[in-house]
Design an enzyme around this catalytic site. Sequence first.
Site, PDB file in Angstrom:
ATOM      1  N   GLU A 109       0.847  -1.200   0.000  1.00 50.52           N
ATOM      2  CA  GLU A 109       0.000   0.000   0.000  1.00 50.52           C
ATOM      3  C   GLU A 109       0.878   1.245   0.000  1.00 50.52           C
ATOM      4  O   GLU A 109       2.039   1.187   0.456  1.00 50.52           O
ATOM      5  CB  GLU A 109      -0.907   0.012   1.231  1.00 50.52           C
ATOM      6  CG  GLU A 109      -0.165   0.028   2.543  1.00 50.52           C
ATOM      7  CD  GLU A 109      -1.064  -0.237   3.733  1.00 50.52           C
ATOM      8  OE1 GLU A 109      -1.106   0.622   4.624  1.00 50.52           O
ATOM      9  OE2 GLU A 109      -1.715  -1.300   3.771  1.00 50.52           O
ATOM     10  N   LYS A 111       2.532   4.600   1.251  1.00 47.52           N
ATOM     11  CA  LYS A 111       2.824   5.133   2.578  1.00 47.52           C
ATOM     12  C   LYS A 111       2.414   6.606   2.605  1.00 47.52           C
ATOM     13  O   LYS A 111       3.137   7.473   2.123  1.00 47.52           O
ATOM     14  CB  LYS A 111       4.306   4.989   2.913  1.00 47.52           C
ATOM     15  CG  LYS A 111       4.649   5.378   4.338  1.00 47.52           C
ATOM     16  CD  LYS A 111       6.118   5.142   4.630  1.00 47.52           C
ATOM     17  CE  LYS A 111       6.426   5.485   6.080  1.00 47.52           C
ATOM     18  NZ  LYS A 111       6.180   6.913   6.382  1.00 47.52           N
ATOM     19  N   ASP A 113       1.767  10.323   3.725  1.00 42.87           N
ATOM     20  CA  ASP A 113       2.574  11.254   4.509  1.00 42.87           C
ATOM     21  C   ASP A 113       1.639  12.061   5.400  1.00 42.87           C
ATOM     22  O   ASP A 113       1.313  13.216   5.132  1.00 42.87           O
ATOM     23  CB  ASP A 113       3.366  12.174   3.572  1.00 42.87           C
ATOM     24  CG  ASP A 113       4.539  12.824   4.300  1.00 42.87           C
ATOM     25  OD1 ASP A 113       4.850  12.397   5.422  1.00 42.87           O
ATOM     26  OD2 ASP A 113       5.136  13.749   3.743  1.00 42.87           O
ATOM     27  N   TYR A 219      -7.669   7.446   5.707  1.00 41.70           N
ATOM     28  CA  TYR A 219      -7.710   6.092   5.162  1.00 41.70           C
ATOM     29  C   TYR A 219      -7.444   5.110   6.301  1.00 41.70           C
ATOM     30  O   TYR A 219      -6.506   5.299   7.088  1.00 41.70           O
ATOM     31  CB  TYR A 219      -6.646   5.878   4.084  1.00 41.70           C
ATOM     32  CG  TYR A 219      -7.089   6.210   2.677  1.00 41.70           C
ATOM     33  CD1 TYR A 219      -8.332   5.812   2.204  1.00 41.70           C
ATOM     34  CD2 TYR A 219      -6.237   6.891   1.807  1.00 41.70           C
ATOM     35  CE1 TYR A 219      -8.728   6.107   0.909  1.00 41.70           C
ATOM     36  CE2 TYR A 219      -6.630   7.190   0.504  1.00 41.70           C
ATOM     37  CZ  TYR A 219      -7.883   6.797   0.072  1.00 41.70           C
ATOM     38  OH  TYR A 219      -8.289   7.085  -1.209  1.00 41.70           O
ATOM     39  N   LYS A 310      11.180   3.494   1.288  1.00 46.20           N
ATOM     40  CA  LYS A 310      11.053   4.929   1.087  1.00 46.20           C
ATOM     41  C   LYS A 310      11.530   5.343  -0.299  1.00 46.20           C
ATOM     42  O   LYS A 310      12.474   4.769  -0.852  1.00 46.20           O
ATOM     43  CB  LYS A 310      11.858   5.683   2.151  1.00 46.20           C
ATOM     44  CG  LYS A 310      11.493   5.342   3.583  1.00 46.20           C
ATOM     45  CD  LYS A 310      10.098   5.799   3.938  1.00 46.20           C
ATOM     46  CE  LYS A 310      10.008   7.304   4.068  1.00 46.20           C
ATOM     47  NZ  LYS A 310      10.714   7.837   5.255  1.00 46.20           N
ATOM     48  N   CYS A 404      29.496  26.048  26.557  1.00 41.78           N
ATOM     49  CA  CYS A 404      28.104  25.957  26.110  1.00 41.78           C
ATOM     50  C   CYS A 404      27.630  27.308  25.589  1.00 41.78           C
ATOM     51  O   CYS A 404      27.785  28.332  26.286  1.00 41.78           O
ATOM     52  CB  CYS A 404      27.224  25.507  27.272  1.00 41.78           C
ATOM     53  SG  CYS A 404      25.449  25.554  26.920  1.00 41.78           S
ATOM     54  N   CYS A 407      24.835  28.592  28.387  1.00 45.36           N
ATOM     55  CA  CYS A 407      25.127  28.910  29.788  1.00 45.36           C
ATOM     56  C   CYS A 407      26.606  29.133  30.069  1.00 45.36           C
ATOM     57  O   CYS A 407      26.963  29.556  31.173  1.00 45.36           O
ATOM     58  CB  CYS A 407      24.604  27.798  30.695  1.00 45.36           C
ATOM     59  SG  CYS A 407      25.528  26.237  30.554  1.00 45.36           S
ATOM     60  N   CYS A 422      26.844  19.673  27.047  1.00 46.23           N
ATOM     61  CA  CYS A 422      27.064  20.646  28.114  1.00 46.23           C
ATOM     62  C   CYS A 422      26.941  19.901  29.436  1.00 46.23           C
ATOM     63  O   CYS A 422      25.954  19.195  29.675  1.00 46.23           O
ATOM     64  CB  CYS A 422      26.030  21.762  28.036  1.00 46.23           C
ATOM     65  SG  CYS A 422      25.979  22.823  29.504  1.00 46.23           S
ATOM     66  N   CYS A 428      21.775  25.001  33.211  1.00 46.76           N
ATOM     67  CA  CYS A 428      21.778  25.427  31.810  1.00 46.76           C
ATOM     68  C   CYS A 428      20.341  25.650  31.369  1.00 46.76           C
ATOM     69  O   CYS A 428      19.508  24.731  31.447  1.00 46.76           O
ATOM     70  CB  CYS A 428      22.443  24.365  30.932  1.00 46.76           C
ATOM     71  SG  CYS A 428      22.412  24.770  29.169  1.00 46.76           S
TER      72      CYS A 428
END
Length: 683
Positions: A109, A111, A113, A219, A310, A404, A407, A422, A428
């Site tokens: 079937e 696929k 989206d 569907y 895919k 970081c 922070c 970090c 942070c």
Amino acid sequence: MVRRATELRQQLQRHDRQYYVLDAPLIADAEYDALFTELQALEADYPALLSADSPTQRVGGQALADFAAVRHPQPMLSLRKANTEDELRDFDRRVTEALARNPVQYTAEPKLDGLAVSLTYEHGVLVQGATRGDGQTGEDITANLRTLRQIPLRLQGDDIPPRIDVRGEVFLPLAGFRRWCEEAVAKGEKPPVNPRNAAAGSLRQLDSRITAQRPLAFYAYGVGYSEGWTAPPLHSQAMPLLARWGFPVSDLIETVAGADGCLRYFEKMSALRAQLPFDIDGVVFKLDDLAGREELGTVAREPRWACAYKFAAEEAETLLENVEFQVGRTGAVTPVARLKPVFVGGATVSNATLHNMDEVARKDIRIGDAVIVRRAGDVIPEVKEVVLAKRPADTRVVALPTACPVCGGRVEREDGEAVARCTNGLSCQAQLHGALMHFVSRRAMDIEGLGEKLLTQLIEQGQVRTAADIYALQAGALSGLERMGEKSARNLIAAIESSKATTLARFLYALGIRDVGEATARELAAHFGTLDALLAAARADAPTAHADKDKERCPQLRAVPDIGPIVAAHVSHFFVEPGNLAVVQALRDAGVHWPQPAAAERRGPLLGKTLVITGTLPMARDQVAAQIEAAGGKVTSSVSAKTDFVVAGTEAGSKLAKAQKLGVAILDYDALLDLVRDTSNEP
């Protein structure tokens, strides 16, 4: 009145199916509107006539405050992906070898989206609709799903199961998406990015009246859980039943044989893709034989009997203008490409993930390069490769920051790991929301009433910048927040005050130290006894935390049972970070405390035994762990040759597989109870 209302509902349901599912209307719109208006008037005059399956309930109703959680009775599994013909043939080979039959029949079937949903019907009436969520738990979006006219509110026929969950996909047809975009531009509003995002956003509206205005479609693609019903032996036989009961089912579904049949279907859908009225990003192949599905089972929340093949990703060339670093809720520091905007995969892309610094080095990505950007469906865009032939002389090498960007805390990347992090986890701001949600959770500090939305408000208003700030909150400041009255504020302050009395193990778990779960927190607490002793060990181990050889890393922390060099290093790094230490001290100053451990002789039938818990059991894992510990046993989080038993519930995954490979004894919950049932009678 009752008879007339029933007649009207039946007529409208039949006409909805003819128009929205079969695309074959039997009456004019004006005639349909007259029937609908008559039913609305009857239900308004006689509210007792109103029912959940009435077509009038599709227009949407009162807005919700939030979505409730829904536990799926049967998990909504993810699909393993195949991106090449070889991967598809490998999938077919594994199935044929496991079932000892060749060729195997699959249903094929498109696929879609869109967004996967589960629809629950009791005695033919729609009672609940939910999102997939994490596969185990989704969100209750029943009110929104009722607005989709392709979803039957009452099933047709006399062979309806007493209870059945029907799985399907909600999506946005391309014509509706284009119309939505045109209308948004005309109104000066931002148009939706793509059909998939638009569909997902429409279903997660708290006001179902907004969802009702969106041109969504549906569907059905299968059956999940059912009661009082014997499913046909083949999936291809179940789909016509769904259609007969009133569900829209794709007419592109076919039955194919073996890998060659799958590939022919894939080529057919590839050719049809541009002509379809909706987006598809590949095709799905499912074993047709339902008994064979049970035999194959699942692995890592993926069925072994299904595969998504895919389509190739869409690509475009553009300029990499800069690289910035984002900090996620777990502290992961991720490079992000800032691109010259380019249209690819149905959307304009200006940012793309670079994954991690290993990928940056492997692809030799530099600032100023011409790059190929790849995007497939709703997948996050990525930089596929550099166009080296177009590399200018002034490109700049991408360097991982040492501090970081949020922070200023130390950024650490351990040997052998791709992700940099970090280490300033408690203060942070990028990690704050996730850290606090963990900190207040039931198994951690257990602060009832301090949920996600309230925490978000407190963080946004600056009232909470670290976990310690929670203990400085005042009822007066809380009562002015959204949906927080004086009584609720007082109750929350009482819950915060009550949480100050905890245990050292809970406190350590609440801190969110990387890889320190409940079992490891208990081991640390039991071994060191006091937080000060643990802090002293962490400081002592800090100079060797980056040693190359495992035996040189964190010797004091590694003396704790079941703690290896990596976890020991994480604990050491956490407790030598000044920002983390400041928050820990502030929590102690605020009154968070725990009793000193009392020496007690451990005894019981599981004394000296190490157990691992996996899968879904009849009660919560912490309760099962408490039973084991009461019987003298020790619970750890990972399976090794030293593990005595693995307690396996349903849906057990990799831990069960490892135990079987190592020959570790497997117990179900009843067998565990047999071992511990005499604990209370111990002398």
